[in-house]
Design a protein around this motif. Structure first.
Motif, short mmCIF file in Angstrom:
data_model
loop_
_atom_site.label_atom_id
_atom_site.label_comp_id
_atom_site.label_asym_id
_atom_site.label_seq_id
_atom_site.Cartn_x
_atom_site.Cartn_y
_atom_site.Cartn_z
N CYS A 44 0.84 -1.21 0.00
CA CYS A 44 0.00 0.00 0.00
C CYS A 44 0.87 1.26 0.00
O CYS A 44 0.58 2.22 -0.72
N ARG A 45 1.92 1.23 0.77
CA ARG A 45 2.83 2.39 0.84
C ARG A 45 3.50 2.62 -0.53
O ARG A 45 3.64 3.76 -0.97
N ALA A 48 1.04 4.32 -2.77
CA ALA A 48 0.88 5.73 -2.39
C ALA A 48 2.07 6.58 -2.85
O ALA A 48 1.92 7.78 -3.12
N GLU A 49 3.24 5.94 -2.98
CA GLU A 49 4.43 6.65 -3.43
C GLU A 49 4.57 6.69 -4.95
O GLU A 49 5.52 7.24 -5.49
N LEU A 88 -5.17 4.63 -3.04
CA LEU A 88 -4.89 6.05 -3.27
C LEU A 88 -5.88 6.94 -2.54
O LEU A 88 -5.55 8.07 -2.16
N GLY A 91 -5.34 5.18 1.62
CA GLY A 91 -3.99 4.98 2.11
C GLY A 91 -3.66 3.56 2.51
O GLY A 91 -2.50 3.26 2.80
#
Length: 227
Positions: A44-45, A48-49, A88, A91
Motif C-alpha cells: 500500500c505504501r 501511495a508513493e 490512493l 492509504g
C-alpha cells in the motif's frame, strides 16, 4: 493433479498482448504460519508513493480492453485498478485473511490483476472465454445469495458449472471464493502488453515465495499462459 487452464483463442481478438501466469498450490497436510502484516502495508505504501513505472499505462490498457467487450471500466474496473483506487483514496487496505492479503499485495505492488480461487470447488478446468449470456454466476446481493448471468459478449472465467469471475477479473463468484488455505488453490496473474513480461514473472515469483513462506511444504505448479 491440477487441470490446465484454457484460454479461448477468441481472447486474442480482444487483447492480443494478453499474458498470464497460473499458480496451483496444494496445501493439504501442511500447517500454515503467520504472515508478516507488513507485506500488505508495504505494498500500500509503495502504491501511495507512485507504484511501478508501468502502472498507469497498464491499467489504462485494461480499461481500453474492457470497453472492447462492452464493459464500462469507470463503473466496473479491473481488479488491479479497483485496489489501486482504494489505496490512493484511503492509504491502506483492510486485512481479509493471510492468503488474500498476500495476493492483494502482489496486485498492488505490480499493478496487475491477481485472482485466487478454491480449485476444490471447480467442476473441470478454469476457462477464459466469451460469454453467450446463459452462464450462471453465484454472488451475494443485498446480503443474500443470488444468481446473476453473464452478458452476451462479456469476457469471463468459468468452469463446467458457470461463471467464476465476471468481466474478466472484475468480480469473483461466491461458489469458488478462496476462504481457506489448507486445501488446493489456484492463482492467476494477468497482464497486457504495456506491462513488461519480466515484471509479470517477478510478480508471480513474489506470490510464489509468499505462499511458500505462509504454507511451508506446500506443492506449487507454475505455468505461463497466453492468448
Amino acid at each position: 493433479m491440477f487441470p490446465r487452464p484454457i484460454i479461448d483463442p477468441a481472447i486474442a481478438t480482444i487483447a492480443p498482448g494478453f499474458h498470464a501466469v497460473s499458480l496451483f498450490a496444494d496445501a493439504r497436510g501442511t500447517t500454515p504460519v503467520a504472515i508478516d502484516p507488513s507485506v500488505l502495508a508495504d505494498a500500500c505504501r509503495f502504491v501511495a508513493e507512485g507504484g511501478p513505472v508501468w502502472a498507469e499505462a497498464h491499467l489504462a490498457s485494461w480499461a481500453e480492453t474492457y470497453t472492447r467487450f462492452g464493459a464500462k471500466p469507470n463503473r466496473t474496473p479491473c481488479s488491479a485498478q479497483a485496489l489501486r483506487k482504494r489505496v490512493l483514496k484511503d492509504g491502506t487496505l483492510p486485512a481479509i485473511n493471510p492468503v488474500v492479503d498476500l495476493y492483494n499485495a502482489a496486485s498492488l505492488r505490480f499493478a496487475v490483476p491477481v485472482g485466487g480461487e478454491n480449485i476444490e470447488a471447480y467442476a473441470g478446468a478454469p476457462r477464459l472465454t466469451i460469454a453467450d449470456g446463459s452462464e450462471p454466476f453465484d454472488t451475494i446481493a443485498n446480503g443474500e445469495p443470488a444468481i446473476e448471468y453473464a452478458t452476451l459478449g462479456e469476457v469471463i472465467w468459468r468452469d463446467d458449472v458457470g461463471v467464476t469471475c465476471r468481466r474478466w477479473n472484475w468480480r469473483q463468484g461466491s461458489r469458488t471464493r478462496l476462504d481457506t488455505f489448507t486445501g488446493r488453490m489456484w492463482f492467476v496473474l494477468e497482464s497486457l502488453d504495456t506491462m513488461p513480461l519480466a515484471a509479470l514473472d517477478e510478480a508471480a515469483t513474489f506470490l510464489e515465495l509468499g505462499l511458500r513462506t505462509l504454507i511451508p511444504g506446500c506443492f506449487i505448479a507454475r505455468e505461463p499462459l497466453a492468448a
